[in-house]
Design a protein around this motif. Sequence first.
Motif, mmCIF file in Angstrom:
data_model
loop_
_atom_site.group_PDB
_atom_site.id
_atom_site.type_symbol
_atom_site.label_atom_id
_atom_site.label_comp_id
_atom_site.label_asym_id
_atom_site.label_seq_id
_atom_site.Cartn_x
_atom_site.Cartn_y
_atom_site.Cartn_z
ATOM 1 N N ALA A 1 66.954 23.903 2.277
ATOM 2 C CA ALA A 1 67.678 23.375 1.109
ATOM 3 C C ALA A 1 67.359 24.191 -0.136
ATOM 4 N N GLY A 2 66.111 24.589 -0.297
ATOM 5 C CA GLY A 2 65.742 25.435 -1.432
ATOM 6 C C GLY A 2 66.397 26.800 -1.364
ATOM 7 N N GLU B 1 62.046 18.175 9.424
ATOM 8 C CA GLU B 1 62.166 17.888 7.997
ATOM 9 C C GLU B 1 61.601 19.004 7.114
ATOM 10 N N TYR B 2 60.498 19.597 7.504
ATOM 11 C CA TYR B 2 59.868 20.673 6.730
ATOM 12 C C TYR B 2 60.815 21.867 6.613
ATOM 13 N N MET C 1 63.785 21.136 4.347
ATOM 14 C CA MET C 1 63.467 21.161 2.911
ATOM 15 C C MET C 1 63.436 22.601 2.390
#
Length: 185
Positions: free
Chosen positions: A104-105, A97-98, A101
Amino acid sequence: MNAGLLVLRLVIAVIMVGHGTEKLLGRAEAERFFAAHGFRPPRLMALMAGLTQTGGALLIGVGAASELGVAILTGVLVTIAALHLPNGLDGRKQGCEYELMILAGVVTIGLAGPGRWSVDGWLAVPNPGWFGVTAIVVGVAAGVAVTGTRIRGNDDEPTPAGSGRPGPAAGTVARRDRPRSEEHT
């Protein structure tokens, strides 16, 4: 929108420069990590990981040659996410998940551009939408290629520390009782 892109770029830069310089300054530990996860040659992979994380993050942070920075960090993050993917999404279980994220940025910057408050913006560098998309595709392809070159070990191999406990399943990041920051990127 320019303020939001600036904040996003700076946060990604701080995180990824931290991870990159950690590898460059702690090369022996980074080499052991890469060797344990099948990256060959581990010394070169540790150096390249440190340089790409630091360099790509600096490019994104200042918004210079943004598409190059997006391609570099996309490749790095795809490789890292692939290591964590077998553990699922949950970061408490060394999931991905990290990394997703941060990815995604980076993809957001690739699609939106760095904004006017960037070196590219100040120099009026043209930013047709396909540049960012191309950078993302190149980064994903590079990350998949690097991941595909890993040598997968035997599930029954001992951990690199020689503790006698079974090692991680081939291609996964071990779930350990140490802080997640030591397992990341």
